[in-house]
Scaffold this active site. Structure first.
Site, mmCIF file in Angstrom:
data_model
loop_
_atom_site.group_PDB
_atom_site.id
_atom_site.type_symbol
_atom_site.label_atom_id
_atom_site.label_comp_id
_atom_site.label_asym_id
_atom_site.label_seq_id
_atom_site.Cartn_x
_atom_site.Cartn_y
_atom_site.Cartn_z
ATOM 1 N N HIS A 1 29.679 -88.775 -2.613
ATOM 2 C CA HIS A 1 29.832 -89.170 -4.011
ATOM 3 C C HIS A 1 30.600 -90.473 -4.053
ATOM 4 O O HIS A 1 31.585 -90.655 -3.336
ATOM 5 C CB HIS A 1 30.543 -88.086 -4.822
ATOM 6 C CG HIS A 1 31.771 -87.535 -4.166
ATOM 7 N ND1 HIS A 1 31.713 -86.603 -3.154
ATOM 8 C CD2 HIS A 1 33.071 -87.801 -4.367
ATOM 9 C CE1 HIS A 1 32.925 -86.311 -2.765
ATOM 10 N NE2 HIS A 1 33.789 -87.024 -3.472
ATOM 11 N N ASN B 1 35.288 -91.242 -0.085
ATOM 12 C CA ASN B 1 36.172 -90.665 0.929
ATOM 13 C C ASN B 1 35.349 -90.010 2.025
ATOM 14 O O ASN B 1 34.261 -89.494 1.765
ATOM 15 C CB ASN B 1 37.102 -89.630 0.282
ATOM 16 C CG ASN B 1 38.084 -90.266 -0.680
ATOM 17 O OD1 ASN B 1 38.613 -91.340 -0.405
ATOM 18 N ND2 ASN B 1 38.333 -89.612 -1.808
ATOM 19 N N GLN C 1 38.771 -86.232 1.390
ATOM 20 C CA GLN C 1 37.481 -85.704 0.926
ATOM 21 C C GLN C 1 37.569 -84.195 0.763
ATOM 22 O O GLN C 1 37.992 -83.484 1.679
ATOM 23 C CB GLN C 1 36.351 -86.055 1.908
ATOM 24 C CG GLN C 1 34.975 -85.631 1.386
ATOM 25 C CD GLN C 1 33.817 -86.004 2.317
ATOM 26 O OE1 GLN C 1 34.031 -86.509 3.425
ATOM 27 N NE2 GLN C 1 32.596 -85.749 1.860
ATOM 28 N N ASP D 1 34.183 -87.125 -13.650
ATOM 29 C CA ASP D 1 35.020 -86.330 -12.758
ATOM 30 C C ASP D 1 35.802 -85.307 -13.591
ATOM 31 O O ASP D 1 36.316 -85.622 -14.663
ATOM 32 C CB ASP D 1 35.981 -87.235 -11.983
ATOM 33 C CG ASP D 1 36.595 -86.515 -10.798
ATOM 34 O OD1 ASP D 1 36.266 -86.870 -9.645
ATOM 35 O OD2 ASP D 1 37.416 -85.597 -11.012
ATOM 36 N N ILE D 2 35.873 -84.081 -13.084
ATOM 37 C CA ILE D 2 36.533 -82.994 -13.823
ATOM 38 C C ILE D 2 38.047 -83.183 -13.880
ATOM 39 O O ILE D 2 38.712 -82.626 -14.763
ATOM 40 C CB ILE D 2 36.164 -81.628 -13.178
ATOM 41 C CG1 ILE D 2 36.306 -80.492 -14.172
ATOM 42 C CG2 ILE D 2 36.969 -81.365 -11.912
ATOM 43 C CD1 ILE D 2 35.655 -79.197 -13.711
HETATM 44 P P1 AMP Z 1 36.775 -86.218 -3.007
HETATM 45 O O1 AMP Z 1 38.224 -85.825 -2.889
HETATM 46 O O2 AMP Z 1 36.529 -87.657 -2.703
HETATM 47 O O3 AMP Z 1 35.889 -85.274 -2.210
HETATM 48 O O4 AMP Z 1 36.420 -86.075 -4.521
HETATM 49 C C1 AMP Z 1 35.918 -84.927 -5.112
HETATM 50 C C2 AMP Z 1 36.000 -85.148 -6.598
HETATM 51 O O5 AMP Z 1 35.171 -84.204 -7.235
HETATM 52 C C3 AMP Z 1 37.424 -84.966 -7.164
HETATM 53 O O6 AMP Z 1 37.804 -86.142 -7.842
HETATM 54 C C4 AMP Z 1 37.265 -83.771 -8.101
HETATM 55 O O7 AMP Z 1 38.074 -83.885 -9.252
HETATM 56 C C5 AMP Z 1 35.785 -83.809 -8.434
HETATM 57 N N1 AMP Z 1 35.186 -82.533 -8.785
HETATM 58 C C6 AMP Z 1 35.297 -81.355 -8.129
HETATM 59 N N2 AMP Z 1 34.576 -80.410 -8.741
HETATM 60 C C7 AMP Z 1 33.984 -80.994 -9.806
HETATM 61 C C8 AMP Z 1 33.118 -80.535 -10.845
HETATM 62 N N3 AMP Z 1 32.693 -79.257 -10.909
HETATM 63 N N4 AMP Z 1 32.713 -81.417 -11.788
HETATM 64 C C9 AMP Z 1 33.132 -82.701 -11.741
HETATM 65 N N5 AMP Z 1 33.941 -83.196 -10.791
HETATM 66 C C10 AMP Z 1 34.373 -82.360 -9.837
#
Ligand code: AMP
Ligand code: ZN
Length: 113
Positions: A99, A86, A93, A29-30
């Site tokens: 994911h 989520n 989400q 996760d970023i």
């Molecule tokens: P959600 O809030 O459950 O939709 O989670 C989305 C997740 O994706 C969050 O934890 C973000 O930090 C992660 N995220 C968003 N963009 C990226 C990316 N380019 N690379 C890795 N993780 C990401």
């Protein structure tokens, strides 16, 4: 349709990929919320868990198998970890490509915020 997780799966957007096979990808996760925070996604675009079809049953089980292996590989399986998916606005989400969050390496309270 633009989808950042489809782009990561297609290698059009960079990510720290930690696992990949024909059907799924896992990457860090970023914006990590725990010492270990990875995401497992299907390569197939599915917007939310409400869109999972009966034909996806094997695929969804596969995502959990990958998550378990990542937890073991990162040494968090025995202490414990959390898997989160989520769904829609109230859950928080933000990326509409399913994911599975793998979170671990610290104690996590319950209920979640
Ligand atoms: P959600 O809030 O459950 O939709 O989670 C989305 C997740 O994706 C969050 O934890 C973000 O930090 C992660 N995220 C968003 N963009 C990226 C990316 N380019 N690379 C890795 N993780 C990401
Ligand atoms: Zn997608």
């Amino acid at each position: 349709m633009e989808c950042i997780f489809c782009e990561i799966a297609a290698k059009k957007l960079p990510a720290r990929i930690i696992y990949e096979d024909e059907h799924a990808v896992a990457f860090e996760d970023i914006n990590p919320k725990a010492p270990v925070h990875a995401l497992v996604i299907p390569k197939k675009h599915i917007s939310t868990n409400l869109d999972i079809g009966q034909n996806d049953n094997m695929l969804i089980g596969h995502l959990f198998q990958i998550a378990n292996q990542i937890a073991k590989d990162n040494g968090i399986a025995d202490r414990g970890f959390r898997l989160v998916m989520n769904c829609n606005a109230d859950s928080g989400q933000t990326v509409f490509h399913i994911h599975l969050h793998i979170l671990g390496g610290r104690f996590m309270s319950w209920p979640p915020g």
